[in-house]
Write an enzyme that holds these catalytic residues in place. Structure first.
Site, PDB file in Angstrom:
ATOM      1  N   SER A 185     -24.627 -20.693 -31.140  1.00 24.22           N
ATOM      2  CA  SER A 185     -24.687 -20.582 -29.685  1.00 24.22           C
ATOM      3  C   SER A 185     -23.424 -20.054 -29.031  1.00 24.22           C
ATOM      4  O   SER A 185     -23.482 -19.506 -27.937  1.00 24.22           O
ATOM      5  CB  SER A 185     -25.034 -21.939 -29.078  1.00 24.22           C
ATOM      6  OG  SER A 185     -24.035 -22.877 -29.389  1.00 24.22           O
ATOM      7  N   HIS A 213     -31.630 -21.261 -30.760  1.00 26.80           N
ATOM      8  CA  HIS A 213     -31.341 -20.039 -29.986  1.00 26.80           C
ATOM      9  C   HIS A 213     -32.087 -18.820 -30.524  1.00 26.80           C
ATOM     10  O   HIS A 213     -31.935 -17.726 -29.986  1.00 26.80           O
ATOM     11  CB  HIS A 213     -29.835 -19.768 -29.981  1.00 26.80           C
ATOM     12  CG  HIS A 213     -29.080 -20.747 -29.148  1.00 26.80           C
ATOM     13  ND1 HIS A 213     -28.769 -20.536 -27.822  1.00 26.80           N
ATOM     14  CD2 HIS A 213     -28.604 -21.985 -29.444  1.00 26.80           C
ATOM     15  CE1 HIS A 213     -28.120 -21.580 -27.351  1.00 26.80           C
ATOM     16  NE2 HIS A 213     -28.007 -22.472 -28.319  1.00 26.80           N
ATOM     17  N   LYS A 244     -34.857 -23.509 -24.297  1.00 25.31           N
ATOM     18  CA  LYS A 244     -34.219 -22.200 -24.125  1.00 25.31           C
ATOM     19  C   LYS A 244     -35.311 -21.138 -23.870  1.00 25.31           C
ATOM     20  O   LYS A 244     -35.732 -20.990 -22.752  1.00 25.31           O
ATOM     21  CB  LYS A 244     -33.342 -21.918 -25.334  1.00 25.31           C
ATOM     22  CG  LYS A 244     -32.276 -23.031 -25.440  1.00 25.31           C
ATOM     23  CD  LYS A 244     -31.264 -22.797 -26.437  1.00 25.31           C
ATOM     24  CE  LYS A 244     -30.224 -23.908 -26.547  1.00 25.31           C
ATOM     25  NZ  LYS A 244     -30.189 -24.988 -25.614  1.00 25.31           N
TER      26      LYS A 244
END
Lengths: 405, 81
Positions: A185, A213, A244
């Protein structure tokens, strides 16, 4: 000395930062207008630090599903799934995420943090070993600690170091869990997964990949790095988050192993917390369908990422990794990073300020997370603002250089 | 068998570059408060020591390692295991 005195050093650090007027770690978005725009300090601001990779937080289908669930199932579940029962929608979401990954077993957690805590602590306990990448997210560190396994760290993305540490374990390697991330990240770099899978197979260890991610971002179907690297069959378990690309909140673990289901009975972060609330579950399920059915979103994200990456590189920034949804500009010092971050905010651009000790290799970063929802005009404004703060720091210090120059 | 007495001189040599501020390293030197190592430097020095002695130091044991002597004893224990 009272218990509270230990906060003195934090207070001092905060006051130092506050001398510049704004606390970057306690920022308030006064109004959120869209996935990429909000109001900060009374000013309309482009959001480039939200991890909202596909821009689904305002998707009408997700909102409608959430609203309907809110009306039909209420505001919350008021208890844990083990003690108070699951809602049908929890089971539906588990079937949906299992189907998405083509794996038979899935467990949904209330947050992504808890998914790592829950899966890692349940899989590796006393007598077992965990080998974690040194740049892992805090939820991985905490999950490793919670289970009571022996925890070893290998150098970030260093397959030779991983190999060496597995060799030193001897027969214990068969009771070892390796945990890596699809996209890291902070810098946006990826794990060398093909090589890691080969080593895992050689030592007969167990491999967990955190696709927090990379879900919705990498792979033909958006499953993440394991799909893109074509090594899904070599991965024992995938963990991830809904907060996300899917624009909601919650986390999950999926696995091919039938024993994975028993985590429900042993995982404290699953058992002793309230289950995800119905509106969140409903929005997540729709977002997952959108990831599956709308590859154009992923395509748009990558076009935007390329544009921003090229723009920042042309200005002269040194970037943390290859092109991707996380683009981190490496800044020589903490003070410069703070000043530039503030300069960007004053121009209506919000990025993440990342400074040591939260960053790898002690780097100071201006971290951007690109969204498919960023418009060409917004991207131009972001690049122009980065250019302005770059020039202004160059003028002020006369010595501004990106950290690797 | 490698004993603590064998380990200590090698360990002091490896740690010496990190002790520029205080000059002379002793068994009782505190790795964090006296050497002023930050978390990144701690990780770097541990990786160096792991390779030097061909061991892996578990993160679980780090809270108990404060001094050069603690580190030496940890290495001795891992080499015996």
């Amino acid at each position: 000395m009272s218990l509270f005195e230990k906060f003195l050093s934090i207070q001092q650090a905060r006051e130092e930062i506050l001398q510049n007027g704004i606390n970057p770690f306690h920022l308030t978005i006064e109004k959120i207008n869209s996935p990429t725009e909000g109001v900060i300090n009374g000013r309309s601001t482009i959001l480039v630090g939200t991890n909202n990779y596909l821009g689904l937080t305002f998707h009408p289908d997700c909102i409608q599903a959430g609203q309907e669930a809110l009306a039909q199932e209420g505001t919350g579940t008021t208890g844990s799934r083990m003690a108070n029962g699951s809602f049908s929608s929890h089971n539906d979401l588990e079937r949906a995420i299992a189907g998405f990954y083509g794996m038979p077993h899935a467990i949904v957690f209330s947050t992504g943090y808890q998914a790592n805590l829950g899966v890692l602590s349940a899989l590796a306990g006393p007598g077992d070993t965990i080998l974690m990448d040194g740049d892992s997210h805090a939820s991985i560190y905490d999950g490793c600690r919670l289970g009571g396994a022996e925890v070893l760290r290998f150098k970030h993305n260093d397959v030779a170091d991983l190999d060496k540490k597995l060799r030193r374990l001897g027969e214990r390697s068969q009771r070892t869990l390796i945990i890596v991330e699809g996209i890291y990240s902070m810098l946006g770099d990826r794990a060398p997964l093909k090589e890691i899978v080969a080593i895992k197979q050689q030592y007969e260890a167990t491999l967990v990949v955190d696709e927090a991610h990379s879900l919705g971002v990498l792979g033909k179907r958006g499953r993440g790095l394991a799909e893109e690297a074509e090594v899904e069959e070599g991965v024992d378990c995938i963990v991830g988050t809904f907060s996300k690309s899917l624009g909601s909140t919650g986390g999950f673990g999926v696995s091919v192993h039938p024993e994975f289901e028993f985590i429900r009975y042993t995982s404290r972060p699953y058992i002793f917390t309230a289950s995800p609330c119905p509106s969140v579950v409903a929005s997540t399920k729709v977002a997952l369908r959108l990831v599956r059915e709308t590859p154009q979103l992923r395509q748009q994200l990558w076009e935007n990422a390329q544009k921003l990456y090229d723009g920042l590189e042309q200005i002269g920034y040194t970037l943390g990794a290859e092109v991707g949804p996380v683009i981190a500009a490496m800044i020589p010092s903490k003070e410069q990073a703070l000043g530039m971050w503030q300069g960007l905010l004053e121009q209506g651009v919000y990025v993440n300020l990342m400074i040591p000790p939260a960053t790898p290799n002690g780097e100071s970063l201006l971290r951007c997370s690109v969204s498919a929802a960023h418009t060409p005009q917004q991207l131009e404004t972001i690049i122009q603002s980065f250019s302005n703060v770059h020039s202004s720091f160059k003028e002020q210090s006369g010595s501004y250089q990106s950290s690797k120059m | 068998m490698t004993t603590y007495a064998d380990i200590l001189p090698k360990l002091l040599e490896t740690l010496q570059p990190y002790a520029k501020k205080i000059g002379h390293l002793k068994e009782t030197t505190d790795l964090v408060s006296e050497l002023g190592l930050d978390s990144l430097q701690v990780m770097q020095v541990l990786l160096k020591i792991e390779d030097q002695f061909d061991i892996s130091i578990p993160l679980n044991n780090l809270p108990n390692i404060r001094t050069v002597k603690d580190l030496g004893q940890e290495i001795e224990m891992l080499l015996k295991a």
